[in-house]
Design a protein around this motif. Sequence first.
Motif, PDB file in Angstrom:
ATOM      1  N   GLU A 199      -8.324   7.828   8.872  1.00  0.00           N
ATOM      2  CA  GLU A 199      -9.658   7.351   8.487  1.00  0.00           C
ATOM      3  C   GLU A 199      -9.830   5.885   8.889  1.00  0.00           C
ATOM      4  O   GLU A 199     -10.896   5.472   9.362  1.00  0.00           O
ATOM      5  N   LYS A 200      -8.775   5.093   8.715  1.00  0.00           N
ATOM      6  CA  LYS A 200      -8.817   3.684   9.113  1.00  0.00           C
ATOM      7  C   LYS A 200      -8.901   3.564  10.633  1.00  0.00           C
ATOM      8  O   LYS A 200      -9.616   2.694  11.160  1.00  0.00           O
ATOM      9  N   ALA A 201      -8.190   4.430  11.330  1.00  0.00           N
ATOM     10  CA  ALA A 201      -8.249   4.414  12.795  1.00  0.00           C
ATOM     11  C   ALA A 201      -9.673   4.706  13.270  1.00  0.00           C
ATOM     12  O   ALA A 201     -10.178   4.058  14.200  1.00  0.00           O
ATOM     13  N   LYS A 202     -10.344   5.669  12.625  1.00  0.00           N
ATOM     14  CA  LYS A 202     -11.734   5.983  12.968  1.00  0.00           C
ATOM     15  C   LYS A 202     -12.631   4.767  12.747  1.00  0.00           C
ATOM     16  O   LYS A 202     -13.501   4.456  13.569  1.00  0.00           O
ATOM     17  N   GLU A 203     -12.398   4.081  11.645  1.00  0.00           N
ATOM     18  CA  GLU A 203     -13.189   2.883  11.334  1.00  0.00           C
ATOM     19  C   GLU A 203     -12.986   1.800  12.389  1.00  0.00           C
ATOM     20  O   GLU A 203     -13.949   1.195  12.889  1.00  0.00           O
ATOM     21  N   SER A 225      -2.109  -0.569   1.351  1.00  0.00           N
ATOM     22  CA  SER A 225      -1.287  -0.726   2.548  1.00  0.00           C
ATOM     23  C   SER A 225      -2.069  -0.433   3.824  1.00  0.00           C
ATOM     24  O   SER A 225      -1.939  -1.139   4.826  1.00  0.00           O
ATOM     25  N   VAL A 226      -2.907   0.615   3.780  1.00  0.00           N
ATOM     26  CA  VAL A 226      -3.621   1.045   4.993  1.00  0.00           C
ATOM     27  C   VAL A 226      -4.904   0.250   5.218  1.00  0.00           C
ATOM     28  O   VAL A 226      -5.176  -0.202   6.336  1.00  0.00           O
ATOM     29  N   HIS A 227      -5.694   0.055   4.166  1.00  0.00           N
ATOM     30  CA  HIS A 227      -7.047  -0.476   4.330  1.00  0.00           C
ATOM     31  C   HIS A 227      -7.189  -1.975   4.070  1.00  0.00           C
ATOM     32  O   HIS A 227      -8.114  -2.598   4.582  1.00  0.00           O
ATOM     33  N   HIS A 228      -6.297  -2.548   3.285  1.00  0.00           N
ATOM     34  CA  HIS A 228      -6.513  -3.931   2.865  1.00  0.00           C
ATOM     35  C   HIS A 228      -5.384  -4.891   3.217  1.00  0.00           C
ATOM     36  O   HIS A 228      -5.453  -6.065   2.868  1.00  0.00           O
ATOM     37  N   SER A 229      -4.370  -4.411   3.894  1.00  0.00           N
ATOM     38  CA  SER A 229      -3.233  -5.274   4.216  1.00  0.00           C
ATOM     39  C   SER A 229      -2.957  -5.266   5.711  1.00  0.00           C
ATOM     40  O   SER A 229      -2.990  -4.221   6.355  1.00  0.00           O
ATOM     41  N   ARG A 277       1.459  10.120 -16.454  1.00  0.00           N
ATOM     42  CA  ARG A 277       1.613  10.777 -15.153  1.00  0.00           C
ATOM     43  C   ARG A 277       0.403  10.504 -14.269  1.00  0.00           C
ATOM     44  O   ARG A 277       0.543  10.227 -13.074  1.00  0.00           O
ATOM     45  N   ALA A 278      -0.792  10.569 -14.856  1.00  0.00           N
ATOM     46  CA  ALA A 278      -2.012  10.298 -14.094  1.00  0.00           C
ATOM     47  C   ALA A 278      -2.037   8.855 -13.605  1.00  0.00           C
ATOM     48  O   ALA A 278      -2.474   8.571 -12.485  1.00  0.00           O
ATOM     49  N   ILE A 279      -1.552   7.947 -14.452  1.00  0.00           N
ATOM     50  CA  ILE A 279      -1.498   6.527 -14.066  1.00  0.00           C
ATOM     51  C   ILE A 279      -0.560   6.329 -12.883  1.00  0.00           C
ATOM     52  O   ILE A 279      -0.873   5.590 -11.938  1.00  0.00           O
ATOM     53  N   LEU A 280       0.590   7.000 -12.911  1.00  0.00           N
ATOM     54  CA  LEU A 280       1.550   6.872 -11.814  1.00  0.00           C
ATOM     55  C   LEU A 280       0.981   7.434 -10.520  1.00  0.00           C
ATOM     56  O   LEU A 280       1.147   6.834  -9.444  1.00  0.00           O
ATOM     57  N   ILE A 281       0.270   8.563 -10.609  1.00  0.00           N
ATOM     58  CA  ILE A 281      -0.382   9.145  -9.431  1.00  0.00           C
ATOM     59  C   ILE A 281      -1.395   8.164  -8.855  1.00  0.00           C
ATOM     60  O   ILE A 281      -1.470   7.948  -7.635  1.00  0.00           O
ATOM     61  N   GLU A 282      -2.174   7.545  -9.734  1.00  0.00           N
ATOM     62  CA  GLU A 282      -3.192   6.594  -9.288  1.00  0.00           C
ATOM     63  C   GLU A 282      -2.544   5.380  -8.639  1.00  0.00           C
ATOM     64  O   GLU A 282      -3.064   4.839  -7.656  1.00  0.00           O
ATOM     65  N   LYS A 283      -1.405   4.956  -9.161  1.00  0.00           N
ATOM     66  CA  LYS A 283      -0.682   3.826  -8.561  1.00  0.00           C
ATOM     67  C   LYS A 283      -0.224   4.167  -7.147  1.00  0.00           C
ATOM     68  O   LYS A 283      -0.299   3.331  -6.234  1.00  0.00           O
ATOM     69  N   ILE A 284       0.276   5.390  -6.963  1.00  0.00           N
ATOM     70  CA  ILE A 284       0.699   5.830  -5.623  1.00  0.00           C
ATOM     71  C   ILE A 284      -0.480   5.770  -4.662  1.00  0.00           C
ATOM     72  O   ILE A 284      -0.381   5.233  -3.547  1.00  0.00           O
ATOM     73  N   LYS A 285      -1.618   6.326  -5.096  1.00  0.00           N
ATOM     74  CA  LYS A 285      -2.826   6.319  -4.257  1.00  0.00           C
ATOM     75  C   LYS A 285      -3.242   4.899  -3.906  1.00  0.00           C
ATOM     76  O   LYS A 285      -3.576   4.597  -2.751  1.00  0.00           O
ATOM     77  N   ASN A 286      -3.225   4.025  -4.903  1.00  0.00           N
ATOM     78  CA  ASN A 286      -3.687   2.656  -4.688  1.00  0.00           C
ATOM     79  C   ASN A 286      -2.770   1.884  -3.748  1.00  0.00           C
ATOM     80  O   ASN A 286      -3.237   1.055  -2.956  1.00  0.00           O
TER      81      ASN A 286
END
Length: 344
Positions: free
Chosen positions: A129-133, A80-84, A66-75
């Motif tokens: 946060e990305k918009a601020k950056e 999508s937001v910061h690196h793509s 479950r923790a792995i799946l949560i981390e996958k969602i976050k990543n």
Amino acid sequence: MKLYIKHMVSTRCKIAVKEELTKLGLHFNIIGLGEVDVMEDISGKYREQLRIGLSNIGLELMDDSRAILIEKIKNIVIESVHHSTASVKINFSHYLSDKLNHDYPYLASLFSEVQGTTIEQFLISHKIEKAKELLTYGELTITQIAFRLKYSSVAHLSSQFKKVVGISPSQFLKLKNIRRKPLEEIGKYPNSSSLEMLNGAREKNKIKLFLVDDDPIFLKLLELQFIEHGGFIIKTFTTGELCIASLSEDPHIIILDYHLNSVVKTAMTGLETLDKIKYLDDKIPAIMLSSQDKIEVAVDCLHHKAVDYVVKNETAFLRLKKIITTILTYNKMEKQLNWFEDRM
């Protein structure tokens, strides 16, 4: 075999992970954020060595599904937001469901249960946060930023930005060019209007206010809002330790963030700072700030002798003004009562 590593969300983290894996003589391929394909089947001693090595650099080897799946969602959100820069052609919920091969309602329910917030809120916080950056870089217009972050319009971006940050993108742009004034110049604005109780106050009667927050943008915003209202001498701190070190300056009121250790992990939390303040001087009123709108957090703060609890949103400053006015009114009444009792 695949390994899942928590908090591996940057190039620096990837390099650190590579170093730890190389130390153990492992052959590997980093697939994406938080995911590593190791050729060897590591277990026992080697797995424990890797776990310790990662822990020493602030990362965590994950085992719970479950923790792995949560981390996958976050990543996926972070990627999508910061690196793509590629445009997602479908709804983000469908995109996430396809990437993880799970129904979105299940993913959303699991994420909310474990994280205490929704996937949508997590996505919005990273987009803002990305918009601020991007605004700070000054290379893109607000229209271009809205398009890059996949907003339907500039108005939509501005609305979400103001709700999260407390000011509009255009107001945020002005912050980066503002230089902090010396203490003796604070409050000297031709059109400044103080709190009702502080109108026309002399310099010696100004309220000394300590602001403590590890979010530099929010800290600067709060400082400027108090400066514009006059009647205050402001001092800001990014950790509780720095605030405690300056208590000899006798602040009248302290406003501090609930967490305070999101940047410096070893720093005191807001509650730890509050306890220390109360231990050293129980008479200093302290107001707690937090982005968490939870009754249990508010109750926790009051149990630690905070005067009040304010949620970080677009009305936070107005709420702080009312609380400060109440504190000053109470102090004034207490002084008058003491004066009267001394003459009885």
